[in-house]
Design a protein around this motif. Structure first.
Motif, PDB file in Angstrom:
ATOM      1  N   THR A 157      55.677   5.841  39.007  1.00  0.00           N
ATOM      2  CA  THR A 157      56.680   5.294  38.384  1.00  0.00           C
ATOM      3  C   THR A 157      56.353   3.741  38.195  1.00  0.00           C
ATOM      4  N   GLU A 171      56.170   6.734  26.284  1.00  0.00           N
ATOM      5  CA  GLU A 171      57.444   7.033  26.871  1.00  0.00           C
ATOM      6  C   GLU A 171      58.384   5.866  26.973  1.00  0.00           C
ATOM      7  N   ASN A 182      46.461   8.339  29.888  1.00  0.00           N
ATOM      8  CA  ASN A 182      47.716   8.333  30.589  1.00  0.00           C
ATOM      9  C   ASN A 182      48.544   6.962  30.145  1.00  0.00           C
ATOM     10  N   LYS A 195      52.038  10.917  38.755  1.00  0.00           N
ATOM     11  CA  LYS A 195      52.964  10.946  39.920  1.00  0.00           C
ATOM     12  C   LYS A 195      53.448   9.381  40.297  1.00  0.00           C
ATOM     13  N   SER A 210      62.132   8.369  40.143  1.00  0.00           N
ATOM     14  CA  SER A 210      61.520   9.198  38.992  1.00  0.00           C
ATOM     15  C   SER A 210      62.075   8.719  37.701  1.00  0.00           C
ATOM     16  N   TYR A 258      58.545   7.356  34.712  1.00  0.00           N
ATOM     17  CA  TYR A 258      57.912   8.149  35.576  1.00  0.00           C
ATOM     18  C   TYR A 258      56.716   8.712  34.808  1.00  0.00           C
ATOM     19  N   LEU A 259      55.452   8.636  35.330  1.00  0.00           N
ATOM     20  CA  LEU A 259      54.336   9.318  34.511  1.00  0.00           C
ATOM     21  C   LEU A 259      54.061  10.542  35.283  1.00  0.00           C
ATOM     22  N   GLU A 260      54.649  11.644  34.722  1.00  0.00           N
ATOM     23  CA  GLU A 260      54.275  12.790  35.395  1.00  0.00           C
ATOM     24  C   GLU A 260      52.942  13.319  35.919  1.00  0.00           C
ATOM     25  N   SER A 261      51.877  12.909  35.298  1.00  0.00           N
ATOM     26  CA  SER A 261      50.610  13.531  35.330  1.00  0.00           C
ATOM     27  C   SER A 261      50.018  12.503  36.479  1.00  0.00           C
TER      28      SER A 261
END
Length: 450
Positions: A399, A292, A285, A397, A384, A392-395
């Motif tokens: 920011t 990103e 992550n 949740k 987000s 925003y790190l989707e995995s």
């Protein structure tokens, strides 16, 4: 009133790391003027006779003043250290973007301060670094700049921050018509990959890196992610991670060993305070977060654009260098008549064009060797990723706010041009020899099958 750091101030500065030319120290004292700052001190060769008799360079050479004639502040500087800072301020900052470059400020230091620093840090420095260089006792000034492994100090209480330092290296292959037939492999293989062969041959590294700078500069988030993972696997001196300003991954004063199970496990554990993921998932992550941010910030596009100022390659720029210095071109003396015709346009160019070629080559050399710092902290806004300075790190949740800065934007000396040319030849030659050896081994294996 101008501040001068003396020997009693040395204990407030601790070793952070070093490169070929400078030591980096971080401030741990209580003075508001230096909180959240780092210091760069120039090094000198560890050769007693050389150190005692050679003063620090006082200013630009006559040829360098000609080269930088359009930057008044730079050519009027009487001290090389000050000139280096002015180079960052007036040349690199406009090219790379003011929000990504911190030119820093110079602070005067006493000889006693330098001597105390040398004693304090010698045990923390890598032995091979100690053997080759020490603090330059002829320095009058050191460079003070913000510690870009941290957010502003007054924000530390709000939570941890983590930062990554990346040396991207050259992000393109040359297309110049001045690249000779003998070195045409440069148009197919990246400089980084070829240089790895030389470093392996010289014992500087133990394993060839899988990292490909073309991935990092590709603009593709998938390829950028691959580049970050490859840097993590073989960090060498190209990838370091800091937690609240303290190193948690990579080497302090040079190359780091390849990432084995124990190193990976320790790093995974260190990330748990900032990445909210299950066991074994924090590292993945974090690498996604770095990719990103690098992609979203646009810093890599800016960096590549400046690197590409080198549009003739060292094989072209060296001819312009000889014209500026009015020396006989030592490269052309080794070529036949047909080969010299290729470089005739360079030797018939105007002085202004020769100056442009060498100046652009040296600027590009600076950014091919600089570092990128990206610093993160968990955001409290829960946004987000709509803002340009958060991801925003989707995995998980989460920011993260982030900031990106270029560091190590040292001015390259014009007198190094011949060294750059010789190193280029050496890198290509070593890589070609390595390829021949591998081909020979494969032929032997194929014969053994029959």
């Amino acid at each position: 009133m101008e501040i001068t750091l003396s020997d009693k101030d040395a204990n407030d500065w601790v070793y952070r790391g070093e490169g070929a030319a400078n030591l980096v120290l971080a401030y741990i004292g209580s003075s508001p003027a230096f909180m959240g700052k780092v210091m760069r001190i120039r090094k000198a060769p560890r050769n007693d006779s050389l150190v005692e008799t050679t003063p620090s360079p006082s200013s630009l050479t006559a040829h360098e003043r000609l080269l930088w004639k359009d930057v008044d502040e730079l050519i009027s500087s009487s001290d090389h250290e000050l000139a280096s800072q002015l180079f960052v301020l007036h040349v690199m900052k406009p090219l790379l973007g003011s929000k990504f470059v911190d030119a820093g400020m110079h602070v005067k230091v006493s000889t006693g301060f330098l001597e105390s620093v040398e004693k304090n840090v010698i045990c923390q420095r890598p032995a091979w670094r100690v053997d080759t260089a020490q603090v330059d006792m002829h320095c009058d000034y050191v460079l003070i700049m913000s510690d870009h492994s941290l957010f502003a100090r007054d924000n530390l209480a709000s939570g941890p921050c983590i930062s990554v330092e990346i040396k991207p290296k050259c992000g393109f292959r040359p297309v110049s018509r001045f690249v000779s037939e003998e070195t045409a492999i440069k148009k197919r293989i990246t400089r980084f990959e070829m240089h790895q062969a030389l470093k392996l041959h010289q014992g500087e590294i133990s394993l060839l890196s899988e990292y490909n700078p073309l991935d990092l500069f590709s603009g593709s988030i998938e390829r950028i992610h691959k580049a970050i993972k490859d840097l993590f696997t073989t960090p060498q001196n190209n990838f370091r991670v800091f937690m609240n300003g303290s190193l948690i991954f990579g080497g302090l004063g040079g190359g780091a060993e390849d990432t084995n199970f124990c190193i990976a496990k320790a790093f995974e554990g260190a990330l748990k305070s900032i990445i909210e993921a299950g066991d074994g998932l924090c590292t993945e992550n974090f690498l996604t977060l770095v990719a990103e941010a690098a992609h979203k910030s646009g810093v890599l596009d800016r960096l590549l654009e400046v690197q590409k100022l080198d549009d003739v390659d060292i094989e072209g720029a060296i001819h312009a260098y000889y014209d500026i210095t009015r020396q006989q071109c030592m490269v052309c003396t080794e070529l036949n008549e047909d080969q010299t015709k290729i470089y005739a346009p360079l030797h018939s160019a105007s002085l202004d064009e020769s100056l442009r070629i060498v100046k652009d080559y040296l600027i590009a050399a600076t950014v091919k060797d600089c570092s990128l710092m990206i610093c993160f902290r968990p955001s409290k806004t829960g946004d987000s990723g709509s803002l340009s300075n958060n991801v925003y790190l989707e995995s998980t949740k989460q920011t993260f706010d982030f900031k990106a800065y270029f560091i190590d934007l040292d001015m390259k000396r014009m007198s190094k041009m011949e060294e750059y040319y010789e190193l280029d030849k050496k890198i290509v030659s070593c890589y070609r020899e390595m390829i021949k050896m591998h081909q020979g081994r494969n032929e032997v294996r194929n014969l053994q099958k029959f």
